[in-house]
Design a protein around this motif. Structure first.
Motif, PDB file in Angstrom:
ATOM      1  N   LYS A  96     -91.747   8.154  41.300  1.00  0.00           N
ATOM      2  CA  LYS A  96     -91.693   9.043  42.471  1.00  0.00           C
ATOM      3  C   LYS A  96     -92.262  10.430  42.162  1.00  0.00           C
ATOM      4  O   LYS A  96     -92.584  11.177  43.063  1.00  0.00           O
ATOM      5  N   GLN A  97     -92.378  10.750  40.886  1.00  0.00           N
ATOM      6  CA  GLN A  97     -92.840  12.074  40.483  1.00  0.00           C
ATOM      7  C   GLN A  97     -94.358  12.119  40.377  1.00  0.00           C
ATOM      8  O   GLN A  97     -95.013  11.092  40.205  1.00  0.00           O
ATOM      9  N   LYS A  98     -94.878  13.328  40.437  1.00  0.00           N
ATOM     10  CA  LYS A  98     -96.302  13.513  40.186  1.00  0.00           C
ATOM     11  C   LYS A  98     -96.503  13.404  38.673  1.00  0.00           C
ATOM     12  O   LYS A  98     -95.948  14.194  37.912  1.00  0.00           O
ATOM     13  N   LEU A  99     -97.236  12.403  38.239  1.00  0.00           N
ATOM     14  CA  LEU A  99     -97.435  12.165  36.807  1.00  0.00           C
ATOM     15  C   LEU A  99     -98.895  12.303  36.432  1.00  0.00           C
ATOM     16  O   LEU A  99     -99.773  11.859  37.169  1.00  0.00           O
ATOM     17  N   VAL A 100     -99.124  12.895  35.284  1.00  0.00           N
ATOM     18  CA  VAL A 100    -100.467  12.936  34.716  1.00  0.00           C
ATOM     19  C   VAL A 100    -100.390  12.251  33.356  1.00  0.00           C
ATOM     20  O   VAL A 100     -99.313  12.091  32.771  1.00  0.00           O
ATOM     21  N   LEU A 101    -101.523  11.841  32.853  1.00  0.00           N
ATOM     22  CA  LEU A 101    -101.584  11.111  31.588  1.00  0.00           C
ATOM     23  C   LEU A 101    -100.902  11.881  30.462  1.00  0.00           C
ATOM     24  O   LEU A 101    -100.243  11.293  29.611  1.00  0.00           O
ATOM     25  N   GLN A 102    -101.024  13.190  30.474  1.00  0.00           N
ATOM     26  CA  GLN A 102    -100.408  14.036  29.439  1.00  0.00           C
ATOM     27  C   GLN A 102     -98.886  13.848  29.410  1.00  0.00           C
ATOM     28  O   GLN A 102     -98.290  13.805  28.333  1.00  0.00           O
ATOM     29  N   ASP A 103     -98.253  13.716  30.583  1.00  0.00           N
ATOM     30  CA  ASP A 103     -96.800  13.519  30.646  1.00  0.00           C
ATOM     31  C   ASP A 103     -96.398  12.200  29.991  1.00  0.00           C
ATOM     32  O   ASP A 103     -95.425  12.139  29.238  1.00  0.00           O
ATOM     33  N   ILE A 104     -97.129  11.157  30.302  1.00  0.00           N
ATOM     34  CA  ILE A 104     -96.821   9.828  29.777  1.00  0.00           C
ATOM     35  C   ILE A 104     -97.038   9.820  28.260  1.00  0.00           C
ATOM     36  O   ILE A 104     -96.203   9.317  27.504  1.00  0.00           O
ATOM     37  N   ALA A 105     -98.144  10.399  27.826  1.00  0.00           N
ATOM     38  CA  ALA A 105     -98.465  10.441  26.398  1.00  0.00           C
ATOM     39  C   ALA A 105     -97.418  11.245  25.628  1.00  0.00           C
ATOM     40  O   ALA A 105     -97.004  10.845  24.534  1.00  0.00           O
ATOM     41  N   ALA A 106     -96.970  12.349  26.193  1.00  0.00           N
ATOM     42  CA  ALA A 106     -95.947  13.161  25.531  1.00  0.00           C
ATOM     43  C   ALA A 106     -94.646  12.370  25.393  1.00  0.00           C
ATOM     44  O   ALA A 106     -93.965  12.450  24.368  1.00  0.00           O
ATOM     45  N   PRO A 112    -103.160  11.525  24.746  1.00  0.00           N
ATOM     46  CA  PRO A 112    -103.565  10.920  26.022  1.00  0.00           C
ATOM     47  C   PRO A 112    -104.748   9.962  25.860  1.00  0.00           C
ATOM     48  O   PRO A 112    -104.759   8.881  26.446  1.00  0.00           O
ATOM     49  N   TYR A 113    -105.719  10.359  25.055  1.00  0.00           N
ATOM     50  CA  TYR A 113    -106.897   9.522  24.852  1.00  0.00           C
ATOM     51  C   TYR A 113    -106.512   8.181  24.222  1.00  0.00           C
ATOM     52  O   TYR A 113    -106.917   7.130  24.693  1.00  0.00           O
ATOM     53  N   TYR A 114    -105.693   8.223  23.177  1.00  0.00           N
ATOM     54  CA  TYR A 114    -105.275   6.996  22.489  1.00  0.00           C
ATOM     55  C   TYR A 114    -104.447   6.110  23.419  1.00  0.00           C
ATOM     56  O   TYR A 114    -104.657   4.902  23.486  1.00  0.00           O
ATOM     57  N   LEU A 115    -103.515   6.723  24.150  1.00  0.00           N
ATOM     58  CA  LEU A 115    -102.661   5.952  25.057  1.00  0.00           C
ATOM     59  C   LEU A 115    -103.488   5.235  26.113  1.00  0.00           C
ATOM     60  O   LEU A 115    -103.304   4.043  26.353  1.00  0.00           O
ATOM     61  N   GLU A 116    -104.415   5.953  26.744  1.00  0.00           N
ATOM     62  CA  GLU A 116    -105.211   5.326  27.797  1.00  0.00           C
ATOM     63  C   GLU A 116    -106.077   4.190  27.247  1.00  0.00           C
ATOM     64  O   GLU A 116    -106.164   3.125  27.836  1.00  0.00           O
ATOM     65  N   ARG A 117    -106.691   4.422  26.100  1.00  0.00           N
ATOM     66  CA  ARG A 117    -107.546   3.403  25.485  1.00  0.00           C
ATOM     67  C   ARG A 117    -106.730   2.168  25.091  1.00  0.00           C
ATOM     68  O   ARG A 117    -107.115   1.032  25.372  1.00  0.00           O
ATOM     69  N   LEU A 118    -105.565   2.372  24.466  1.00  0.00           N
ATOM     70  CA  LEU A 118    -104.713   1.272  24.051  1.00  0.00           C
ATOM     71  C   LEU A 118    -104.144   0.539  25.268  1.00  0.00           C
ATOM     72  O   LEU A 118    -104.115  -0.699  25.295  1.00  0.00           O
ATOM     73  N   PHE A 119    -103.703   1.283  26.269  1.00  0.00           N
ATOM     74  CA  PHE A 119    -103.144   0.697  27.489  1.00  0.00           C
ATOM     75  C   PHE A 119    -104.185  -0.218  28.136  1.00  0.00           C
ATOM     76  O   PHE A 119    -103.881  -1.351  28.509  1.00  0.00           O
ATOM     77  N   LYS A 120    -105.401   0.263  28.229  1.00  0.00           N
ATOM     78  CA  LYS A 120    -106.472  -0.519  28.858  1.00  0.00           C
ATOM     79  C   LYS A 120    -106.797  -1.763  28.027  1.00  0.00           C
ATOM     80  O   LYS A 120    -107.027  -2.845  28.568  1.00  0.00           O
TER      81      LYS A 120
END
Length: 187
Positions: A96-106, A112-120
């Motif tokens: 429900k919150q406004k989320l950016v990749l930085q929040d998830i990575a933290a 953020p770069y590693y998380l997005e690449r690994l997630f994909k």
């Protein structure tokens, strides 16, 4: 005891390539360090003459080797998949919150770069796409079961703008929220 029809050279090739498809099928034991790893372990590779291969964790532990702290071969999930599972749980808990990749990575302790690449690589979609699908599924449920308006549902499931909500809903469900309501309304 299970056996695999791979030669030493073939198994060596798999560990050099860090091939995760062979995780759990065999383990690499390093004689000099007395440590064993998964085939996908990213640790520095030993010399071939210092390697032995085992097919089960009990066999390799009985031979006196201890698990690698990096790839954690005795765990059911790889550390990478555990990181993705943690990221998915965070997305579901905070949709429900406004989320950016930085929040998830933290939250998961990765860049953020590693998380997005690994997630994909592991899920075939980005964290944003996963979050959008989750939000649209929640919206579809609310459309079918409540009397809330499309605008109320848009904000209830975490979209920041109605135009983005309509665009994403149409892309995922192949119809507008209003069309979905007409087809799936539960009396």
């Amino acid at each position: 005891m299970k056996t695999l029809s791979l030669s030493f050279a073939e198994m060596w090739e798999k560990i050099i390539a860090c091939d995760s498809r062979y995780d759990g099928l065999f383990f690499t034991a390093v004689k000099t360090t007395r440590i064993f790893c998964r085939p996908s372990c990213k640790a520095r590779k030993p010399k071939p003459e210092n390697v032995q291969f085992y097919y089960t964790v009990p066999d390799v532990e009985a031979a006196g080797y201890r698990p690698c702290k990096r790839c954690q071969p005795t765990r059911d999930q790889t550390p990478q998949m555990a990181l993705i599972t943690s990221a998915m749980a965070f997305l579901v808990d905070h949709y429900k919150q406004k989320l950016v990749l930085q929040d998830i990575a933290a939250h998961v302790g990765a860049s953020p770069y590693y998380l997005e690449r690994l997630f994909k690589r592991l899920t075939s979609e980005t964290p944003r796409a996963y979050l959008e699908k989750y939000r649209v599924d929640k919206a579809a449920f609310l459309i079918a079961t409540t009397g809330l308006t499309n605008l109320e549902i848009c904000y209830e499931v975490g979209f920041q703008s109605p135009s983005n909500f309509y665009k994403v809903f149409r892309r995922i469900k192949h119809c507008s929220p209003s069309e979905y309501r007409k087809e799936h309304r539960v009396p």
